[in-house]
Design an enzyme around this catalytic site. Structure first.
Site, PDB file in Angstrom:
ATOM      1  CG  ASP A 280      -2.104   1.091   1.442  1.00  0.00           C
ATOM      2  OD1 ASP A 280      -2.667   1.537   0.330  1.00  0.00           O
ATOM      3  OD2 ASP A 280      -2.236   1.268   2.429  1.00  0.00           O
TER       4      ASP A 280
ATOM      5  NE  ARG B  38      -6.161 -12.023   9.739  1.00  0.00           N
ATOM      6  CZ  ARG B  38      -5.545 -11.191   9.385  1.00  0.00           C
ATOM      7  NH1 ARG B  38      -5.063 -10.776   8.287  1.00  0.00           N
ATOM      8  NH2 ARG B  38      -5.240 -10.136  10.690  1.00  0.00           N
TER       9      ARG B  38
HETATM   10  P1  5GP Z   1       1.850  -0.537   3.705  1.00  0.00           P
HETATM   11  O1  5GP Z   1       2.960  -0.468   4.893  1.00  0.00           O
HETATM   12  O2  5GP Z   1       2.378  -0.763   2.281  1.00  0.00           O
HETATM   13  O3  5GP Z   1       1.043   0.671   3.796  1.00  0.00           O
HETATM   14  O4  5GP Z   1       0.931  -1.632   4.128  1.00  0.00           O
HETATM   15  C1  5GP Z   1       1.281  -3.152   4.343  1.00  0.00           C
HETATM   16  C2  5GP Z   1       0.225  -3.782   4.955  1.00  0.00           C
HETATM   17  O5  5GP Z   1      -1.069  -2.921   5.257  1.00  0.00           O
HETATM   18  C3  5GP Z   1      -0.269  -5.170   4.439  1.00  0.00           C
HETATM   19  O6  5GP Z   1       0.569  -5.815   4.749  1.00  0.00           O
HETATM   20  C4  5GP Z   1      -1.719  -5.369   4.765  1.00  0.00           C
HETATM   21  O7  5GP Z   1      -1.525  -6.077   6.073  1.00  0.00           O
HETATM   22  C5  5GP Z   1      -2.178  -3.859   5.206  1.00  0.00           C
HETATM   23  N1  5GP Z   1      -3.008  -3.310   3.894  1.00  0.00           N
HETATM   24  C6  5GP Z   1      -2.649  -2.574   3.140  1.00  0.00           C
HETATM   25  N2  5GP Z   1      -3.719  -2.243   2.193  1.00  0.00           N
HETATM   26  C7  5GP Z   1      -4.835  -2.999   2.851  1.00  0.00           C
HETATM   27  C8  5GP Z   1      -6.149  -3.507   2.434  1.00  0.00           C
HETATM   28  O8  5GP Z   1      -6.446  -2.755   1.251  1.00  0.00           O
HETATM   29  N3  5GP Z   1      -6.848  -4.240   3.008  1.00  0.00           N
HETATM   30  C9  5GP Z   1      -6.357  -4.916   3.950  1.00  0.00           C
HETATM   31  N4  5GP Z   1      -7.043  -5.776   4.661  1.00  0.00           N
HETATM   32  N5  5GP Z   1      -5.014  -4.873   4.358  1.00  0.00           N
HETATM   33  C10 5GP Z   1      -4.244  -3.777   3.707  1.00  0.00           C
END
Ligand code: 5GP
Length: 176
Positions: free
Chosen positions: A102, A164
């Site tokens: 993300d 999940r």
């Molecule tokens: P980042 O550090 O890249 O912002 O986020 C990574 C983590 O955020 C992922 O491993 C996941 O657990 C959570 N995450 C990011 N986007 C989503 C989403 O759209 N749905 C869900 N359920 N978790 C997300």
């Protein structure tokens, strides 16, 4: 199931097909070699278990526990390591397996944690990637699907610990 209104976004058969392709790519890259496949808990466990079974090479399994979302739909911006690896990765081929990238914060943090341990190689795989949400640069070698910047659940991904076990990936419709 649960309080959210969902719409199916990526089906079981699309996921299965793409994982076969990703597994074949990894099998080619690591033919005859041993790899340490690192699962990023919690969200990646479903994808991870399917992907390692699509890899035709010697695989040692290990796990990073990580949290950045708490119970909300927005990243806290703070990555917390809750479980560390139990194997030594020095001079080993490491494949880091994430469910979704993300902002890129989690991936870039984990890549740094691994690189200082001097693996022979580091390959990064994610099932989902939201390019429009990216805040931090991180290298990604294999992406399953690029998706819009919207919250998704299912196939390992949760909202407040739920969803999940959905066998497909769904978008949330009643998000505020
Ligand atoms: P980042 O550090 O890249 O912002 O986020 C990574 C983590 O955020 C992922 O491993 C996941 O657990 C959570 N995450 C990011 N986007 C989503 C989403 O759209 N749905 C869900 N359920 N978790 C997300």
């Amino acid at each position: 199931m649960g309080p959210l209104k969902l719409s199916k976004f990526i089906s079981e058969s699309e996921i299965e097909k793409r994982i076969k392709e990703m597994g074949a790519q990894l099998s080619d890259r690591f033919k005859g070699k041993e790899v340490i496949a690192v699962c990023v808990l919690n969200g990646s466990f479903v994808f991870y278990s399917d992907l390692i079974r699509a890899m035709d090479t010697d695989v040692v399994c290990d796990f990073f526990g990580c949290s950045s979302y708490g119970n909300s739909m927005k990243s806290s911006g703070q990555v917390k390591l809750t479980t560390d690896l139990t194997t030594h990765v020095e001079d080993k081929h490491v494949v880091l397996i994430e469910d979704i990238i993300d902002t890129g914060l989690t991936m870039s943090y984990l890549q740094k944690m691994l690189k200082i341990r001097n693996p022979k190689s580091l390959t990064t795989v994610t099932l989902l990637h939201k390019p429009d949400a990216k805040k931090v640069d991180c290298e990604i070698d294999i992406v399953g699907f690029e998706i819009p910047n919207e919250f998704v659940v299912g196939y390992g991904l949760d909202y407040q610990g739920m969803y999940r076990n959905l066998p497909y990936i769904a978008q949330v419709q009643n998000m505020n």
